[in-house]
Design a protein around this motif. Structure first.
Motif, PDB file in Angstrom:
ATOM      1  N   VAL A 232      59.308   8.965 -11.475  1.00  0.00           N
ATOM      2  CA  VAL A 232      59.643   7.560 -11.689  1.00  0.00           C
ATOM      3  C   VAL A 232      60.618   7.080 -10.617  1.00  0.00           C
ATOM      4  O   VAL A 232      60.503   5.967 -10.091  1.00  0.00           O
ATOM      5  N   GLN A 233      61.571   7.924 -10.265  1.00  0.00           N
ATOM      6  CA  GLN A 233      62.576   7.549  -9.276  1.00  0.00           C
ATOM      7  C   GLN A 233      61.952   7.237  -7.921  1.00  0.00           C
ATOM      8  O   GLN A 233      62.424   6.350  -7.206  1.00  0.00           O
ATOM      9  N   GLU A 234      60.877   7.944  -7.580  1.00  0.00           N
ATOM     10  CA  GLU A 234      60.198   7.659  -6.313  1.00  0.00           C
ATOM     11  C   GLU A 234      59.666   6.232  -6.290  1.00  0.00           C
ATOM     12  O   GLU A 234      59.792   5.526  -5.294  1.00  0.00           O
ATOM     13  N   LYS A 235      59.073   5.803  -7.380  1.00  0.00           N
ATOM     14  CA  LYS A 235      58.533   4.442  -7.459  1.00  0.00           C
ATOM     15  C   LYS A 235      59.632   3.395  -7.587  1.00  0.00           C
ATOM     16  O   LYS A 235      59.424   2.225  -7.269  1.00  0.00           O
ATOM     17  N   ALA A 236      60.794   3.810  -8.053  1.00  0.00           N
ATOM     18  CA  ALA A 236      61.896   2.868  -8.260  1.00  0.00           C
ATOM     19  C   ALA A 236      62.462   2.335  -6.950  1.00  0.00           C
ATOM     20  O   ALA A 236      63.047   1.254  -6.919  1.00  0.00           O
ATOM     21  N   ALA A 237      62.282   3.071  -5.883  1.00  0.00           N
ATOM     22  CA  ALA A 237      62.921   2.716  -4.614  1.00  0.00           C
ATOM     23  C   ALA A 237      62.572   1.304  -4.148  1.00  0.00           C
ATOM     24  O   ALA A 237      63.453   0.558  -3.690  1.00  0.00           O
ATOM     25  N   LEU A 238      61.323   0.901  -4.281  1.00  0.00           N
ATOM     26  CA  LEU A 238      60.915  -0.434  -3.827  1.00  0.00           C
ATOM     27  C   LEU A 238      61.590  -1.526  -4.640  1.00  0.00           C
ATOM     28  O   LEU A 238      62.051  -2.521  -4.073  1.00  0.00           O
ATOM     29  N   ARG A 239      61.670  -1.356  -5.952  1.00  0.00           N
ATOM     30  CA  ARG A 239      62.326  -2.362  -6.791  1.00  0.00           C
ATOM     31  C   ARG A 239      63.816  -2.407  -6.513  1.00  0.00           C
ATOM     32  O   ARG A 239      64.415  -3.478  -6.416  1.00  0.00           O
ATOM     33  N   HIS A 240      64.413  -1.249  -6.349  1.00  0.00           N
ATOM     34  CA  HIS A 240      65.845  -1.202  -6.048  1.00  0.00           C
ATOM     35  C   HIS A 240      66.144  -1.874  -4.715  1.00  0.00           C
ATOM     36  O   HIS A 240      67.144  -2.584  -4.575  1.00  0.00           O
ATOM     37  N   ASP A 241      65.280  -1.653  -3.732  1.00  0.00           N
ATOM     38  CA  ASP A 241      65.489  -2.251  -2.426  1.00  0.00           C
ATOM     39  C   ASP A 241      65.423  -3.775  -2.499  1.00  0.00           C
ATOM     40  O   ASP A 241      66.207  -4.473  -1.856  1.00  0.00           O
ATOM     41  N   GLU A 242      64.516  -4.287  -3.310  1.00  0.00           N
ATOM     42  CA  GLU A 242      64.416  -5.742  -3.446  1.00  0.00           C
ATOM     43  C   GLU A 242      65.659  -6.320  -4.108  1.00  0.00           C
ATOM     44  O   GLU A 242      66.172  -7.366  -3.705  1.00  0.00           O
ATOM     45  N   TRP A 243      66.155  -5.647  -5.134  1.00  0.00           N
ATOM     46  CA  TRP A 243      67.392  -6.075  -5.812  1.00  0.00           C
ATOM     47  C   TRP A 243      68.545  -6.130  -4.804  1.00  0.00           C
ATOM     48  O   TRP A 243      69.297  -7.096  -4.754  1.00  0.00           O
ATOM     49  N   ARG A 244      68.673  -5.073  -3.999  1.00  0.00           N
ATOM     50  CA  ARG A 244      69.729  -5.007  -2.993  1.00  0.00           C
ATOM     51  C   ARG A 244      69.581  -6.128  -1.956  1.00  0.00           C
ATOM     52  O   ARG A 244      70.556  -6.784  -1.580  1.00  0.00           O
ATOM     53  N   ARG A 245      68.348  -6.358  -1.501  1.00  0.00           N
ATOM     54  CA  ARG A 245      68.121  -7.360  -0.454  1.00  0.00           C
ATOM     55  C   ARG A 245      68.423  -8.774  -0.931  1.00  0.00           C
ATOM     56  O   ARG A 245      68.889  -9.610  -0.154  1.00  0.00           O
ATOM     57  N   ILE A 246      68.164  -9.061  -2.208  1.00  0.00           N
ATOM     58  CA  ILE A 246      68.480 -10.382  -2.744  1.00  0.00           C
ATOM     59  C   ILE A 246      69.983 -10.632  -2.663  1.00  0.00           C
ATOM     60  O   ILE A 246      70.434 -11.708  -2.238  1.00  0.00           O
ATOM     61  N   ALA A 247      70.776  -9.649  -3.058  1.00  0.00           N
ATOM     62  CA  ALA A 247      72.237  -9.798  -3.000  1.00  0.00           C
ATOM     63  C   ALA A 247      72.718  -9.901  -1.557  1.00  0.00           C
ATOM     64  O   ALA A 247      73.581 -10.738  -1.232  1.00  0.00           O
ATOM     65  N   THR A 248      72.163  -9.075  -0.671  1.00  0.00           N
ATOM     66  CA  THR A 248      72.555  -9.112   0.739  1.00  0.00           C
ATOM     67  C   THR A 248      72.285 -10.482   1.342  1.00  0.00           C
ATOM     68  O   THR A 248      73.141 -11.069   2.013  1.00  0.00           O
ATOM     69  N   ALA A 249      71.090 -11.017   1.107  1.00  0.00           N
ATOM     70  CA  ALA A 249      70.718 -12.317   1.670  1.00  0.00           C
ATOM     71  C   ALA A 249      71.610 -13.430   1.125  1.00  0.00           C
ATOM     72  O   ALA A 249      72.017 -14.336   1.864  1.00  0.00           O
ATOM     73  N   PHE A 250      71.929 -13.345  -0.164  1.00  0.00           N
ATOM     74  CA  PHE A 250      72.788 -14.369  -0.767  1.00  0.00           C
ATOM     75  C   PHE A 250      74.169 -14.363  -0.131  1.00  0.00           C
ATOM     76  O   PHE A 250      74.707 -15.416   0.234  1.00  0.00           O
ATOM     77  N   VAL A 251      74.754 -13.187   0.018  1.00  0.00           N
ATOM     78  CA  VAL A 251      76.103 -13.103   0.604  1.00  0.00           C
ATOM     79  C   VAL A 251      76.071 -13.550   2.059  1.00  0.00           C
ATOM     80  O   VAL A 251      76.980 -14.250   2.523  1.00  0.00           O
ATOM     81  N   ALA A 252      75.036 -13.193   2.784  1.00  0.00           N
ATOM     82  CA  ALA A 252      74.925 -13.632   4.179  1.00  0.00           C
ATOM     83  C   ALA A 252      74.874 -15.158   4.248  1.00  0.00           C
ATOM     84  O   ALA A 252      75.544 -15.774   5.102  1.00  0.00           O
ATOM     85  N   ARG A 253      74.108 -15.787   3.372  1.00  0.00           N
ATOM     86  CA  ARG A 253      74.049 -17.257   3.368  1.00  0.00           C
ATOM     87  C   ARG A 253      75.410 -17.854   3.063  1.00  0.00           C
ATOM     88  O   ARG A 253      75.842 -18.808   3.721  1.00  0.00           O
ATOM     89  N   ARG A 254      76.089 -17.291   2.064  1.00  0.00           N
ATOM     90  CA  ARG A 254      77.389 -17.834   1.670  1.00  0.00           C
ATOM     91  C   ARG A 254      78.446 -17.640   2.765  1.00  0.00           C
ATOM     92  O   ARG A 254      79.356 -18.453   2.902  1.00  0.00           O
ATOM     93  N   ARG A 255      78.304 -16.586   3.525  1.00  0.00           N
ATOM     94  CA  ARG A 255      79.268 -16.315   4.589  1.00  0.00           C
ATOM     95  C   ARG A 255      78.828 -16.928   5.925  1.00  0.00           C
ATOM     96  O   ARG A 255      79.519 -16.815   6.924  1.00  0.00           O
ATOM     97  N   ASP A 256      77.650 -17.564   5.903  1.00  0.00           N
ATOM     98  CA  ASP A 256      77.083 -18.183   7.106  1.00  0.00           C
ATOM     99  C   ASP A 256      76.935 -17.156   8.230  1.00  0.00           C
ATOM    100  O   ASP A 256      77.338 -17.383   9.370  1.00  0.00           O
ATOM    101  N   THR A 257      76.356 -16.015   7.875  1.00  0.00           N
ATOM    102  CA  THR A 257      76.111 -14.947   8.846  1.00  0.00           C
ATOM    103  C   THR A 257      74.652 -14.525   8.720  1.00  0.00           C
ATOM    104  O   THR A 257      73.918 -15.009   7.849  1.00  0.00           O
ATOM    105  N   ASP A 258      74.230 -13.582   9.541  1.00  0.00           N
ATOM    106  CA  ASP A 258      72.895 -13.020   9.336  1.00  0.00           C
ATOM    107  C   ASP A 258      73.013 -11.854   8.354  1.00  0.00           C
ATOM    108  O   ASP A 258      74.109 -11.464   7.946  1.00  0.00           O
TER     109      ASP A 258
END
Length: 196
Positions: free
Chosen positions: A123-149
């Motif tokens: 199950v953990q092997e398949k979890a990686a894609l979902r976890h990566d998407e969760w992480r990327r959403i937060a990363t993109a949000f913080v980048a927008r708020r900080r006006d950075t890439d």
């Protein structure tokens, strides 16, 4: 999703939703073991045909992701709707637990899902894609708020911290299931998210 072809086995009413079928499967995985439970076992316990199971899921592991698209979409939407004046850190602490929140009657389903996600290698092997998407959403949000890439150090750190806090809260909850998961999730986020 259609359930045409569902059968009544042993007088039990056939299940009518992917979520219900997933709940049955997860309970069997916890009771018998993931590898020891077959699709036929799940179908029999749920009162549906094998064919009906595969209308909902491609593999037995996919039952664990039945709510993931909705949870991920909710997290993205809540962050998009966060007031411009709300600090990004506060927004993540507020929205991530909300995106993963389910009604009290789904508590057992949530606990089973957490146990399986954190303990079953297949199950953990398949979890990686979902976890990566969760992480990327937060990363993109913080980048927008900080006006950075999205290569910004703080944005990357925040994305990874958001994922780590989510996993950590679930791990702690498994051992302390009398506690409130959304509260634990918020506390883990507060501990792990970097200061701006």
């Amino acid at each position: 999703m259609s359930t045409t072809g569902a059968t009544d086995r042993g007088g039990r009413p056939a299940l009518t939703s992917a979520h219900q079928l997933a709940a049955v499967a997860q309970a069997l995985f916890v009771e018998r073991g993931f590898e020891q439970t077959s699709v036929d076992d799940i179908a029999a316990a749920a009162g549906v045909s094998r064919r009906t199971f595969f209308r909902y899921f491609s593999t037995k592991a996919d039952v664990l992701w039945v709510e993931s698209p909705t949870e991920i979409a909710t997290f993205r939407r809540l962050l998009d709707e966060a007031p411009a004046t709300e600090p990004w850190r506060h927004a993540i602490i507020r929205t991530a637990p909300t995106a993963l929140h389910h009604p009290p009657e789904e508590r057992t389903w949530m606990l089973h899902r957490a146990q399986l996600l954190l303990t079953v290698p297949a199950v953990q092997e398949k979890a990686a894609l979902r976890h990566d998407e969760w992480r990327r959403i937060a990363t993109a949000f913080v980048a927008r708020r900080r006006d950075t890439d999205e290569g910004d150090l703080v944005a990357i750190a925040a994305g990874h911290a958001t994922l780590a806090a989510t996993l950590g809260a679930h791990e702690y909850w498994i051992a302390h299931s009398d506690q409130d998961l959304p509260d634990l999730h918020g506390r883990f986020l507060d501990l792990l998210l970097p200061a701006d």
